[in-house]
Design an enzyme around this catalytic site. Structure first.
Site, PDB file in Angstrom:
ATOM      1  N   SER A   1       0.791  -1.236   0.000  1.00  0.00           N
ATOM      2  CA  SER A   1       0.000   0.000   0.000  1.00  0.00           C
ATOM      3  C   SER A   1       0.820   1.280   0.000  1.00  0.00           C
ATOM      4  O   SER A   1       0.246   2.367  -0.011  1.00  0.00           O
ATOM      5  CB  SER A   1      -0.965   0.011   1.192  1.00  0.00           C
ATOM      6  OG  SER A   1      -2.172  -0.614   0.825  1.00  0.00           O
TER       7      SER A   1
ATOM      8  N   LYS B   1      -0.214   3.532  -2.673  1.00  0.00           N
ATOM      9  CA  LYS B   1      -1.295   4.503  -2.512  1.00  0.00           C
ATOM     10  C   LYS B   1      -0.779   5.940  -2.515  1.00  0.00           C
ATOM     11  O   LYS B   1      -1.565   6.877  -2.720  1.00  0.00           O
ATOM     12  CB  LYS B   1      -2.066   4.222  -1.215  1.00  0.00           C
ATOM     13  CG  LYS B   1      -2.946   2.974  -1.265  1.00  0.00           C
ATOM     14  CD  LYS B   1      -3.734   2.816   0.017  1.00  0.00           C
ATOM     15  CE  LYS B   1      -4.767   1.694  -0.048  1.00  0.00           C
ATOM     16  NZ  LYS B   1      -4.207   0.359   0.103  1.00  0.00           N
TER      17      LYS B   1
ATOM     18  N   SER C   1      -5.619   2.776   5.312  1.00  0.00           N
ATOM     19  CA  SER C   1      -5.212   2.135   4.056  1.00  0.00           C
ATOM     20  C   SER C   1      -6.386   1.386   3.440  1.00  0.00           C
ATOM     21  O   SER C   1      -6.243   0.284   2.920  1.00  0.00           O
ATOM     22  CB  SER C   1      -4.039   1.178   4.310  1.00  0.00           C
ATOM     23  OG  SER C   1      -3.284   0.991   3.138  1.00  0.00           O
TER      24      SER C   1
END
Length: 474
Positions: free
Chosen positions: A162, A165, A220
């Site tokens: 993640s 992201k 997340s």
């Protein structure tokens, strides 16, 4: 406190945080825990037990525990006991992969050379040893100037989890005003991978863009990513835009397959590229706000009379929010963590000490200890702050293609080596509504103090079982 409101006290544990569903073996989570490779599990409720606890029973134990020896023999004959899930640490782990002999040289020749790269001057502090820095790839750099102080395999293409992201936010965050509302449709949440980390978005309820970004950065939440992607024209369109933006940032190690970082064949980035994404994002005041937020309130279900409830969410960046075994890092101001089966633990962080602002990225520590990625990131930050004026740079974080051709030469637009000046100006902006770095640094110091207080409080009383890494007993 209303939905989407921010609390900037680090280390606080929320009673109202949604309990994440138990994930399947080998799936996705961003709970900041590194698990034993022998379990191949990313279950956020599982305890990070020592590897020895998964070892097979001693001779004769099968008979004592009622496990038939004939069954054990049959399993062994069929090869099932060779499975890492059953064999634990009795069998050697697969050989640790080696970095490619030749990697990208964007940012400098040394950054494409395998192994640790550092150029100390006399009196420079030594880097922590290989037993203290076990990540396959890492980089520590000056966030303002872009100078790389030290690195290990920074261009090694690895699964990003993640931390990807950050690129999603770089790409999508400027497109929607914070107060825009969106009612979530079932199709918005389609296509999320099994075991995805979630903030708790519900179909047929409305959320502001501000709410959704809190879900992305703090929890997340893949559900928040997919909702924003739907608003942005869909997942495929968002992936194409992310890839185009990565190219514009000179992040050539990155190949985007999913917008949320979920494990997918061919999805890779590098410690170098993740640092580029963070550095780019930190020029955006909203990005800085979200990535430095330790805790907030998130909209929940509708109650009687149609009034929306809210629940607390806490940032899973443990250098920001702390954990039962880890204090917040002094001066931390973001950025993003991740964890998947393929990626292991990944983390990009930024911290300020005095006028110095450092970026660090750590990818996949070999040491599978609780919060290991954060510990190694903290060691690199400690070293970087002590060594910044006592080492020669081994490379640099390049600017976008519109300003920088990646080699340090002056390009057609005449910017070249000086491309970092615009970035430095943005990072050093003055206070006010723009969320300047100085303000972030001050807020981070407060976060650290509050986190230490919260840590002491938690040490004085028993920790909730979920904090210890176990699902609460029913």
């Amino acid at each position: 406190m209303g939905s989407g409101s921010i609390r900037r006290s680090a280390g606080a544990l929320f009673r109202g945080v949604l309990s994440a569903p138990r994930t399947k073996t080998g799936t996705f989570t961003d709970v900041p825990t590194t698990f034993c490779a022998s379990t191949a599990s990313t279950d956020p409720t599982a305890s990070a037990a020592p590897a020895a606890s998964t070892a097979p029973a001693a001779p004769g134990r099968a008979a004592r525990t009622g496990f038939p020896l004939r069954t054990a023999a049959a399993l062994a004959a069929s090869g099932l006991l060779a499975s890492p899930l059953l064999a634990g640490t009795a069998h050697a782990d697969p050989k640790t992969p080696a970095p490619p002999a030749k990697m990208s040289q964007i940012g400098g020749d040394r950054l494409g050379t395998p192994g640790v790269q550092v150029a100390p001057r006399p009196g420079a502090p030594k880097l922590p040893g290989p037993d203290q820095l076990t990540a396959r790839s890492w980089i520590v750099s000056d966030a303002a100037s872009g100078k790389v102080l030290a690195a290990k395999n920074p261009h090694w293409q690895l699964a990003p989890a993640s931390t990807l992201k950050m690129l999603f936010a770089d790409t999508v965050l400027p497109k929607f005003p914070k107060d825009e509302k969106h009612t979530v449709k079932p199709a918005d949440l389609a296509g999320m991978g099994a075991g995805s980390s979630l903030v708790g978005i519900k179909e047929n309820l409305s959320y502001t863009v501000h709410d959704l970004w809190l879900g992305v950065f703090l929890r997340s939440g893949n559900d928040a990513v997919h909702t924003l992607s739907a608003m942005n024209g869909g997942t495929e369109a968002t992936v194409r835009q992310m890839q185009k933006h990565a190219k514009e940032l000179n992040a050539n190690d990155t190949h985007v397959v999913t917008p949320d970082g979920y494990d997918a064949p061919g999805q890779v980035s590098s410690a170098y590229d993740l640092s580029l994404f963070a550095r780019s994002g930190l020029q955006n005041a909203d990005f800085r706000e979200y990535c430095s937020t330790a805790s907030a309130q998130f909209p929940g279900d509708k109650g009687k009379g149609g009034k929306r409830a809210s629940f607390g969410i806490q940032n899973t960046n443990r250098l920001l929010s702390g954990d039962y075994d880890l204090k917040p890092y002094p001066g931390i101001a973001g950025v993003k963590n991740g964890s998947t089966t393929n990626a292991g633990s990944t983390f990009t962080g930024v911290a300020q000490r005095g006028d110095r602002k450092l970026l660090v990225t750590v990818m996949n520590p070999e040491k599978k200890e609780h919060n290991e990625a954060y510990r190694e990131a903290a060691r690199l930050l400690d070293w970087g702050f002590a060594a910044a004026d006592k080492v020669d740079p081994v490379g640099r974080l390049v600017g976008p293609r519109s300003e920088d051709d990646g080699t340090g030469a002056v390009n057609a637009k005449g910017k070249g080596k000086d491309a970092h000046k615009s970035t430095q100006a943005a990072l050093n902006g003055t206070g006010g509504a723009d969320g300047a770095w100085t303000a972030v640094g001050i807020a981070s110091a407060v976060l650290a103090v509050l986190g230490v207080v919260a840590f002491a409080v938690h040490r004085r009383r028993p920790l909730p079982e979920r904090v210890r890494g176990r699902r609460p007993r029913k």
